[in-house]
Design a protein around this motif. Structure first.
Motif, short mmCIF file in Angstrom:
data_model
loop_
_atom_site.label_atom_id
_atom_site.label_comp_id
_atom_site.label_asym_id
_atom_site.label_seq_id
_atom_site.Cartn_x
_atom_site.Cartn_y
_atom_site.Cartn_z
N ASP A 165 -22.03 -8.20 19.15
CA ASP A 165 -20.67 -8.77 19.23
C ASP A 165 -20.08 -9.00 17.84
N LEU A 166 -20.93 -9.55 16.96
CA LEU A 166 -20.47 -9.81 15.59
C LEU A 166 -20.07 -8.52 14.88
N LEU A 167 -20.91 -7.51 15.05
CA LEU A 167 -20.60 -6.23 14.41
C LEU A 167 -19.25 -5.73 14.91
N HIS A 168 -19.10 -5.73 16.21
CA HIS A 168 -17.88 -5.19 16.79
C HIS A 168 -16.66 -5.98 16.31
N ALA A 169 -16.80 -7.29 16.30
CA ALA A 169 -15.66 -8.13 15.89
C ALA A 169 -15.26 -7.86 14.44
N ASN A 170 -16.18 -7.30 13.67
CA ASN A 170 -15.89 -7.03 12.26
C ASN A 170 -15.71 -5.54 11.96
N GLY A 171 -15.48 -4.78 13.00
CA GLY A 171 -15.16 -3.36 12.81
C GLY A 171 -16.35 -2.50 12.43
N VAL A 172 -17.54 -2.95 12.77
CA VAL A 172 -18.74 -2.17 12.43
C VAL A 172 -19.35 -1.61 13.72
N ALA A 173 -19.51 -0.30 13.77
CA ALA A 173 -20.11 0.33 14.94
C ALA A 173 -21.63 0.27 14.83
N ALA A 174 -22.30 0.38 15.96
CA ALA A 174 -23.77 0.31 15.95
C ALA A 174 -24.39 1.67 16.21
N ASP A 175 -25.29 2.03 15.30
CA ASP A 175 -26.24 3.10 15.56
C ASP A 175 -27.44 2.34 16.12
N LEU A 176 -27.49 2.24 17.44
CA LEU A 176 -28.45 1.32 18.06
C LEU A 176 -29.77 2.02 18.33
#
Ligand code: GLA
Length: 679
Positions: A67-78
């Motif tokens: 959620d934090l990543l998304h809120a800060n415009g960072v996509a996840a290579d999960l």
């Protein structure tokens, strides 16, 4: 399939928030946003935190991170988090742990502590991958799946009983019957004739040299066994999240895994590359692996991990001097990468990698490293329009893993000094210096569009592969010790280069390996050039003694045991080298000229020129300023300046020109890693 949730070039790195208290995470994402980070690789080694007990998941912390990543415009290579099985799994099922060639079971306490053939391990990874996909499949941060991590980094092979059973099943599939295996492995030698598959073992430590055909099949099997692990997880991800691309991070030009086969199994190629800052030629070595990554799927790829400065696993871990981190990142982009990412985001406080550099160093935002991070993030943004652009090469180098495995079998070759990476570099280095774009191709790969094909070594060469090279209408160069064996490592009768004899117009009478310190000179283009590792006694005639007639001798040995014998020959458009001259440039220059291959740009020594679409990259790897005369004007995307004619590039700096005459400016920044076919 592309990365629909990220545009421009990817920038970021491995992010291990579970190593930090949660209050640090807010600072992390704030600084990521400040640096222009748009992707983070998360949960790579998180299995024991995500599934602390069998089937019991703790996703809360990762939910908050996503959620934090998304809120800060960072996509996840999960990551699917399966790179290290948790302690409970290996304690409950010790057979999950890998066994080495001496029969020693390796314990828990590092990473990748698993047997690739273990059904218990495989089932557990698939269960976790499904849980991850079901949990995060709809999460807006999810942009790409990262299965496991650097397969074969620590665990390439396991010699346990389970692996032995798996190997036997694989052998039955390949050879059909025990007789088939006996014939392929030549078991009449040294009394190894088998009467049942269950007598066959992995090549465990034995009193003397192990059957090289057994070793070859073992290498094939080990690559396939790990690929099965990858594919089992990928199947689940494709079922639950069919729209999310899947990758696993490769390890540059790696002996253990057949990356041609692996690349077919994933959606996006990604690589981890760690050129040694202390090695002044490392930018050339790494360029070859970048070109391989681009060639694997013939599409842009991602540099998923590199070091911001020093690594932590060499004898001496040299830092990157000012400018090098940026230059090496731009170099990856210049060779087709649609992203320059790092291991890792925040420098670790503990563990074996606490001294490994990171985008955010121990020294925090006051450090030189952090300033470099900010600057690189800004530069990569300026290059956004480069994402997705193609590279065109007219020269291809042949690289095949089967042949490599055969060539580097220990203890049974004429010389252990013929190493494939060095043979590749012997050609790649001068091509790189000449500013010529290069692709790599697998044996039997598509050769359309190439004018020159170079096989630095094709120790193993089948009739089909020889026909493939015969059908190539361009200029062919074949290096020494080629066409020696078939796909079972059995020597072609009549002598090398076996099925290539007629094409090359030459027969090898005897291999002449050169011990360390021995030099066999040859006269090449009017100069005495030393060969230091390998030579061959060549006959310019076929096996029956008839001369090929039209074979020309381009160079002869001078002095030594081979005095006056042919060293380099040509028949039609096919050149054969029976040796490895210290510098192949004279041969190359002639072939490139005959084939009409031009350099990307004329540049001084130490400057690299590559082209992607309408963009010309000029990278000054020296520490001094250099002058380059631009053949075409353009706009430097890094500075916004319009440039023409002679320009100066400072030491360890770069220019990325959008060429003025090459068509309209791209206004869209397509998603990186969109497949060629979809563009
Ligand atoms: C590889 C691994 C990372 C890390 C780095 C260190 O890239 O994938 O987990 O160990 O090496 O250089």
């Amino acid at each position: 399939m592309g990365l629909t949730r990220v545009s421009g070039l990817l920038f970021g790195g491995d992010y291990n928030p579970e190593q930090w208290p949660e209050h640090v995470w807010d600072e992390d994402v704030r600084l990521m946003a400040e640096a222009g980070v748009n992707m983070a690789t998360v949960a790579v080694f998180s299995w024991s935190r995500l599934e602390p007990r069998p089937g019991e998941y703790d996703f809360g912390w990762l939910d908050r991170v996503m959620d934090l990543l998304h809120a800060n415009g960072v996509a996840a290579d999960l990551a699917t988090a399966t790179a290290t099985p948790p302690p409970w799994l290996v304690r409950e099922h010790p057979q999950v742990l890998p066994v080495d060639a001496t029969g020693t079971r390796l314990d828990f306490g590092s990473r990748q502590s698993y047997c690739p053939s273990s059904p218990v391990f495989r089932t557990a990874t698939v269960r976790l991958a499904r849980a991850m996909a079901e949990r995060y499949g709809d999460h807006p941060a999810l942009a790409m799946w990262h299965i496991s991590n650097e397969y074969a980094d620590h665990t390439l092979e396991c010699f346990c009983e389970e692996s032995a059973r798996h190997f036997r099943r694989w052998l039955r599939e390949r050879h059909g019957s025990v007789d088939g295996l006996n014939a392929a492995w030549g078991t009449s030698c040294w009394g190894q004739h088998y009467t049942a598959f269950d007598q066959v073992n992995p090549p465990r430590k034995a009193p003397g040299p192990v059957n090289p055909a057994q070793l070859l099949d073992w290498r094939r099997f080990c690559s396939d066994a790990l690929l099965e692990c990858f594919e089992l997880e990928r199947e689940v991800l494709r079922e639950v999240t069919p729209e999310i691309p899947v990758t696993t991070n490769f390890m540059s030009v790696l002996h253990g895994l057949d990356y041609w086969k692996w690349a077919e199994a994933e959606d996006v190629v990604s690589d981890d590359a760690y050129p040694d800052p202390a090695d002044p030629t490392s930018h050339v070595t790494v360029a070859l692996s970048y070109d391989l990554m681009r060639s694997l799927r013939r599409q842009p790829w991602i540099l998923l991990e590199q070091a911001a400065s020093a690594v932590s696993w060499r004898e001496v871990n040299a830092p990157k001097p000012p400018g090098m981190m940026r230059l090496h990142s731009l170099q990856a982009v210049a060779h087709g990468a649609d992203g320059a990412m790092f291991f890792q985001w925040r420098q670790a406080k503990y563990g074996p990698e606490k001294f490994h550099s990171a985008l955010l160093p121990h020294g925090g935002v006051a450090s030189r490293g952090w300033r470099d991070t900010l600057a690189l993030g800004a530069d990569l943004k300026r290059l956004a329009e480069v994402a997705g652009t193609p590279t065109t090469a007219h020269v291809a180098l042949v690289l095949g893993w089967d042949s490599w495995w055969g060539l580097e079998a220990p203890e049974s070759m004429p010389s252990n000094r013929l190493r494939l990476k060095e043979l590749l570099q012997a050609w790649y280095g001068p091509l790189h210096a000449a500013g010529v774009a290069v692709d790599l191709v697998p044996p039997l790969g598509d050769l359309s569009g190439y004018r020159v094909v170079i096989a630095p070594n094709l120790y193993m060469c089948t009739g089909e592969q020889a026909a493939w090279l015969e059908a190539f209408p361009g200029h062919l160069v074949v290096g020494p010790f080629s066409g020696v064996v078939d796909s079972d490592d059995q020597v072609h009768e009549g002598g090398a280069p076996g099925p290539l004899r007629a094409l090359l117009g030459v027969t090898v009478d005897e291999f002449w390996p050169l011990p360390e310190g021995t030099v066999q000179s040859l006269r090449l283009a009017g100069r005495a050039v030393p060969a230091r590792t390998w030579a061959e006694w060549l006959r310019v005639e076929d096996a029956s003694g008839d001369t090929f007639g039209d074979t020309e001798v381009l160079a002869r040995y001078e002095g030594g045991d081979l005095d006056g014998q042919a060293a380099i020959t040509r028949r039609g458009n096919a050149v054969y080298l029976g040796c490895l001259p210290e510098d192949v440039t004279p041969v190359l220059t002639e072939v490139l000229a005959a084939a009409g291959v031009e350099p990307v740009a004329v540049v001084p020594e130490g400057v690299e020129a590559t082209r992607r679409g309408d963009h010309l990259f000029l990278l000054n790897h020296t520490t001094d300023p250099v002058k380059v005369d631009l053949a075409e004007p353009g706009t430097d995307l890094l500075t916004g300046r319009d440039l023409a004619g002679p320009i100066e590039i400072p030491g360890r700096d770069a220019v990325v020109l959008r060429l003025a005459n090459s068509g309209a400016r791209r206004t869209d920044t397509e998603s990186p890693l969109t497949n060629e076919g979809e563009r």
